[in-house]
Design a protein around this motif. Structure first.
Motif, PDB file in Angstrom:
ATOM      1  N   ASN A 152     -11.172  19.527  79.635  1.00 64.18           N
ATOM      2  CA  ASN A 152     -10.669  18.250  79.104  1.00 64.18           C
ATOM      3  C   ASN A 152      -9.320  17.841  79.676  1.00 64.18           C
ATOM      4  O   ASN A 152      -8.622  17.008  79.102  1.00 64.18           O
ATOM      5  CB  ASN A 152     -10.596  18.299  77.573  1.00 64.18           C
ATOM      6  CG  ASN A 152      -9.562  19.297  77.051  1.00 64.18           C
ATOM      7  OD1 ASN A 152      -8.829  19.902  77.829  1.00 64.18           O
ATOM      8  ND2 ASN A 152      -9.506  19.468  75.741  1.00 64.18           N
ATOM      9  N   ASP A 158     -20.279  25.801  73.473  1.00 67.24           N
ATOM     10  CA  ASP A 158     -19.988  24.461  73.985  1.00 67.24           C
ATOM     11  C   ASP A 158     -18.852  23.819  73.217  1.00 67.24           C
ATOM     12  O   ASP A 158     -18.022  23.089  73.798  1.00 67.24           O
ATOM     13  CB  ASP A 158     -21.237  23.585  73.939  1.00 67.24           C
ATOM     14  CG  ASP A 158     -21.836  23.491  72.545  1.00 67.24           C
ATOM     15  OD1 ASP A 158     -21.683  24.455  71.758  1.00 67.24           O
ATOM     16  OD2 ASP A 158     -22.463  22.464  72.237  1.00 67.24           O
ATOM     17  N   LEU A 159     -18.761  24.101  71.923  1.00 65.46           N
ATOM     18  CA  LEU A 159     -17.685  23.541  71.108  1.00 65.46           C
ATOM     19  C   LEU A 159     -16.385  24.325  71.279  1.00 65.46           C
ATOM     20  O   LEU A 159     -15.303  23.740  71.360  1.00 65.46           O
ATOM     21  CB  LEU A 159     -18.103  23.544  69.630  1.00 65.46           C
ATOM     22  CG  LEU A 159     -19.349  22.732  69.286  1.00 65.46           C
ATOM     23  CD1 LEU A 159     -19.736  22.937  67.826  1.00 65.46           C
ATOM     24  CD2 LEU A 159     -19.116  21.250  69.569  1.00 65.46           C
ATOM     25  N   GLN A 180     -14.682  23.477  74.927  1.00 64.22           N
ATOM     26  CA  GLN A 180     -14.488  22.110  75.428  1.00 64.22           C
ATOM     27  C   GLN A 180     -13.146  21.957  76.125  1.00 64.22           C
ATOM     28  O   GLN A 180     -13.012  21.178  77.074  1.00 64.22           O
ATOM     29  CB  GLN A 180     -14.592  21.111  74.270  1.00 64.22           C
ATOM     30  CG  GLN A 180     -15.993  20.901  73.746  1.00 64.22           C
ATOM     31  CD  GLN A 180     -16.050  19.837  72.658  1.00 64.22           C
ATOM     32  OE1 GLN A 180     -15.159  18.999  72.548  1.00 64.22           O
ATOM     33  NE2 GLN A 180     -17.091  19.882  71.844  1.00 64.22           N
ATOM     34  N   TRP A 181     -12.156  22.709  75.665  1.00 62.95           N
ATOM     35  CA  TRP A 181     -10.818  22.572  76.247  1.00 62.95           C
ATOM     36  C   TRP A 181     -10.758  23.065  77.690  1.00 62.95           C
ATOM     37  O   TRP A 181      -9.814  22.740  78.417  1.00 62.95           O
ATOM     38  CB  TRP A 181      -9.784  23.292  75.387  1.00 62.95           C
ATOM     39  CG  TRP A 181      -9.895  24.786  75.339  1.00 62.95           C
ATOM     40  CD1 TRP A 181     -10.703  25.526  74.532  1.00 62.95           C
ATOM     41  CD2 TRP A 181      -9.144  25.727  76.115  1.00 62.95           C
ATOM     42  NE1 TRP A 181     -10.521  26.866  74.764  1.00 62.95           N
ATOM     43  CE2 TRP A 181      -9.568  27.023  75.711  1.00 62.95           C
ATOM     44  CE3 TRP A 181      -8.164  25.603  77.097  1.00 62.95           C
ATOM     45  CZ2 TRP A 181      -9.038  28.177  76.286  1.00 62.95           C
ATOM     46  CZ3 TRP A 181      -7.642  26.757  77.666  1.00 62.95           C
ATOM     47  CH2 TRP A 181      -8.073  28.013  77.261  1.00 62.95           C
ATOM     48  N   TYR A 182     -11.774  23.824  78.133  1.00 67.00           N
ATOM     49  CA  TYR A 182     -11.841  24.260  79.522  1.00 67.00           C
ATOM     50  C   TYR A 182     -12.087  23.109  80.495  1.00 67.00           C
ATOM     51  O   TYR A 182     -11.922  23.284  81.703  1.00 67.00           O
ATOM     52  CB  TYR A 182     -12.969  25.278  79.692  1.00 67.00           C
ATOM     53  CG  TYR A 182     -12.541  26.730  79.573  1.00 67.00           C
ATOM     54  CD1 TYR A 182     -11.458  27.107  78.795  1.00 67.00           C
ATOM     55  CD2 TYR A 182     -13.233  27.724  80.227  1.00 67.00           C
ATOM     56  CE1 TYR A 182     -11.087  28.430  78.674  1.00 67.00           C
ATOM     57  CE2 TYR A 182     -12.872  29.062  80.119  1.00 67.00           C
ATOM     58  CZ  TYR A 182     -11.792  29.405  79.345  1.00 67.00           C
ATOM     59  OH  TYR A 182     -11.427  30.718  79.241  1.00 67.00           O
ATOM     60  N   GLY A 210      -6.827  19.773  72.584  1.00 63.89           N
ATOM     61  CA  GLY A 210      -7.982  20.366  71.935  1.00 63.89           C
ATOM     62  C   GLY A 210      -7.883  21.858  71.700  1.00 63.89           C
ATOM     63  O   GLY A 210      -8.886  22.506  71.372  1.00 63.89           O
ATOM     64  N   SER A 214     -12.558  29.627  66.525  1.00 59.03           N
ATOM     65  CA  SER A 214     -12.689  28.470  65.644  1.00 59.03           C
ATOM     66  C   SER A 214     -11.671  28.549  64.510  1.00 59.03           C
ATOM     67  O   SER A 214     -11.074  29.603  64.263  1.00 59.03           O
ATOM     68  CB  SER A 214     -14.101  28.417  65.060  1.00 59.03           C
ATOM     69  OG  SER A 214     -14.312  29.506  64.177  1.00 59.03           O
TER      70      SER A 214
END
Length: 204
Positions: A33, A25-26, A29-31, A189, A11
């Motif tokens: 998108n 999960d945050l 996300q790029w996995y 992302g 992060s």
């Protein structure tokens, strides 16, 4: 001889997991998108679908990886990835006690109880001329403290978790300097950053 590498998705405020292991999960996300698919060797982990820029970086990095080093916590948390790590290489598990259901090592998992130096040494033999990737958290901290790391990779995502687990945990040797970034790739992302450990590696 290959390199010893660690890294993690992180992060903006420097955490690889949120409080009580939340926030995945945050962070990941790029996995999912993008349109570029990277296969998974694990029966329990689906292929990732990332942006073309991310895939162009990750595919050769996965191909150049010959073995992994992880801790028992991650091994148990993932249920051993269903029997095979997604990257499709042998995983060296550093543990105080090998699992009862795995009395012998095989091409999927090798268990080491003698410490991080022994785990990295075992992984290097398995990897041959390819790289060894050490998982983040406690394994990364121990490897950095032992002077075993060559490079660090950060997948920086635009989220603030406000607390949790850091890449190197409670590091006992500070400060540690790095060179770079040697690589900067803007994915969707996520920003991929690669650094060299300034003082190099002490062989295990």
């Amino acid at each position: 001889m290959g390199k010893i590498i660690t890294g993690a998705t992180m992060s903006l405020d420097g955490y690889i997991a949120g409080p009580k292991e939340s926030g995945f999960d945050l962070l990941f996300q790029w996995y999912g998108n993008g349109d570029a698919e990277i296969p998974s060797a694990s029966p329990d982990v689906p292929p990732i679908r990332v942006s073309a820029a991310s895939a162009e970086l990750i595919r050769p990095e996965w191909r150049d990886t010959g073995a992994l080093v992880v801790g028992r916590y991650l091994y148990d948390m993932t249920n051993a990835w269903g029997g095979r790590h997604p990257i499709d290489v042998t995983t060296v598990v550093l543990t105080h006690r090998r699992p009862d259901d795995r009395p012998e090592d095989d091409e999927n998992f090798v268990f080491v109880t003698e410490g991080i130096e022994a785990a990295v040494s075992t992984a290097r033999k398995l990897a041959g001329d390819k790289n060894v990737v050490v998982n983040g958290g406690q394994m990364a901290r121990q490897a950095l403290e032992a002077g075993l790391l060559d490079e660090v990779g950060i997948e920086l995502v635009p989220v603030v978790l406000g607390g949790g687990k850091t890449l190197f945990g409670e590091l006992g040797v500070t400060p540690v300097q790095f060179e770079g970034p040697t690589t900067v790739v803007e994915g969707t992302g996520v920003t991929h950053l690669r650094y060299r450990v300034k003082d190099g590696r002490r062989d295990a």
